[in-house]
Design a protein around this motif. Structure first.
Motif, mmCIF file in Angstrom:
data_model
loop_
_atom_site.group_PDB
_atom_site.id
_atom_site.type_symbol
_atom_site.label_atom_id
_atom_site.label_comp_id
_atom_site.label_asym_id
_atom_site.label_seq_id
_atom_site.Cartn_x
_atom_site.Cartn_y
_atom_site.Cartn_z
ATOM 1 N N SER A 81 28.569 -6.681 -4.040
ATOM 2 C CA SER A 81 28.853 -7.185 -2.705
ATOM 3 C C SER A 81 28.495 -8.648 -2.445
ATOM 4 C CB SER A 81 28.118 -6.314 -1.665
ATOM 5 O OG SER A 81 26.730 -6.279 -1.938
ATOM 6 N N LEU A 85 31.169 -11.263 -0.707
ATOM 7 C CA LEU A 85 31.107 -11.360 0.754
ATOM 8 C C LEU A 85 30.496 -12.665 1.226
ATOM 9 C CD1 LEU A 85 30.459 -7.631 1.183
ATOM 10 C CD2 LEU A 85 32.362 -8.867 2.187
ATOM 11 N N ARG A 86 29.737 -13.334 0.385
ATOM 12 C CA ARG A 86 29.273 -14.684 0.723
ATOM 13 C C ARG A 86 30.471 -15.636 0.757
ATOM 14 N NH1 ARG A 86 26.388 -17.257 -3.962
ATOM 15 N NH2 ARG A 86 28.559 -17.446 -4.532
ATOM 16 N N ASP A 87 31.417 -15.444 -0.162
ATOM 17 C CA ASP A 87 32.606 -16.290 -0.224
ATOM 18 C C ASP A 87 33.649 -15.930 0.831
ATOM 19 O OD1 ASP A 87 31.357 -17.461 -2.363
ATOM 20 O OD2 ASP A 87 32.565 -16.440 -3.885
ATOM 21 N N GLU A 89 33.372 -15.966 4.024
ATOM 22 C CA GLU A 89 33.379 -16.959 5.108
ATOM 23 C C GLU A 89 34.370 -18.075 4.814
ATOM 24 O OE1 GLU A 89 30.504 -20.549 6.134
ATOM 25 O OE2 GLU A 89 29.572 -18.641 6.659
ATOM 26 N N THR A 166 27.378 -6.127 2.951
ATOM 27 C CA THR A 166 28.755 -5.971 3.432
ATOM 28 C C THR A 166 28.831 -6.213 4.939
ATOM 29 O OG1 THR A 166 29.258 -4.408 1.665
ATOM 30 C CG2 THR A 166 30.712 -4.379 3.584
ATOM 31 N N GLY A 169 28.409 -9.980 5.548
ATOM 32 C CA GLY A 169 29.615 -10.707 5.153
ATOM 33 C C GLY A 169 30.791 -10.436 6.071
ATOM 34 N N SER A 178 29.194 -17.071 8.877
ATOM 35 C CA SER A 178 28.259 -15.944 8.781
ATOM 36 C C SER A 178 27.210 -16.115 7.692
ATOM 37 C CB SER A 178 29.034 -14.651 8.513
ATOM 38 O OG SER A 178 29.649 -14.710 7.238
ATOM 39 N N ASN A 179 27.339 -17.116 6.838
ATOM 40 C CA ASN A 179 26.431 -17.231 5.697
ATOM 41 C C ASN A 179 24.988 -17.504 6.097
ATOM 42 O OD1 ASN A 179 28.428 -16.604 3.935
ATOM 43 N ND2 ASN A 179 28.653 -18.645 3.066
ATOM 44 N N PHE A 182 22.655 -14.563 5.816
ATOM 45 C CA PHE A 182 22.100 -14.165 4.519
ATOM 46 C C PHE A 182 20.677 -14.686 4.343
ATOM 47 C CE2 PHE A 182 26.630 -13.628 3.264
ATOM 48 C CZ PHE A 182 26.541 -12.289 2.897
#
Length: 198
Positions: A81, A85-87, A89, A166, A169, A178-179, A182
């Motif tokens: 994940s 999900l970091r990518d 954004e 998830t 992200g 949204s990063n 994290f």
């Protein structure tokens, strides 16, 4: 239709793994750096405990079990994940995520399995032997139910990690940016390595 999707998933994983292994030397050098980074943390705790015997009432095998459990659960969950999900954004911001929405395939499944991160191999290579040593060294009467509980807890922690990443992200689909969330997740992740009284 579902069988078609299930047949495609291993192909997506294989394609991504082959692209990552294009530069094998760089890949394994990066894994070695991960092992040395986490290994230095293990060594620091081990050195402290060799001098003081316990830390907050916890011995080295107990802390090693906790630390390796957390590292293994994180690496397995994040492999499914985190990078993907970091990518997300950036994909949402640039509009390239829209191309996944028009494919005759689940956007989530494509995103996850086309970017399954084998980079967490270094975490697993370090965590598994340490966990095996800790399980054998900790003062606990192991039985089949307790071993099954350990496996179920590891699976549960893995799925919980993947679910939290998830959810973080997926906020990119609403807020685009949204990063930054994290960093909050990893702040709590650092706390999970140690017992609360430490």
């Amino acid at each position: 239709m579902i069988l078609h999707h299930l047949r495609v998933l291993p192909l997506l994983v294989r394609m991504y793994v082959r692209s990552q292994m294009e530069y094998r030397g760089a890949f394994w050098l990066d894994r070695l750096a991960q092992i040395l980074s986490y290994g230095s943390v293990f060594a620091t705790i081990s050195i402290l405990l060799s001098r003081f015997q316990t830390l907050g009432g916890w011995s080295w095998p107990e802390l090693a079990l906790l630390y390796s459990f957390q590292l293994l659960a994180y690496s397995l969950g994040a492999a499914m994940s985190f990078t993907q999900l970091r990518d997300l954004e950036e994909q949402v911001r640039l509009g390239s995520y829209d191309t996944l929405l028009v494919k005759p395939f689940s956007p989530w499944a494509y995103l996850i399995f086309s970017g399954l991160n084998i980079g967490y191999a270094g975490h697993v290579i370090l965590a598994v032997p340490l966990m095996v040593w800790a399980v054998l060294s900790v003062d606990f009467a192991w039985s089949v139910p307790s071993a099954l509980f350990l496996i179920a807890a590891l699976l549960s922690a893995t799925l919980l990690t993947a679910a939290l990443i998830t959810m973080i992200g997926a906020t990119a689909l609403i807020w685009v940016r949204s990063n930054h969330l994290f960093s909050i997740f990893f702040g709590f992740w650092e706390l999970m390595r140690y017992p609360l009284n430490i």
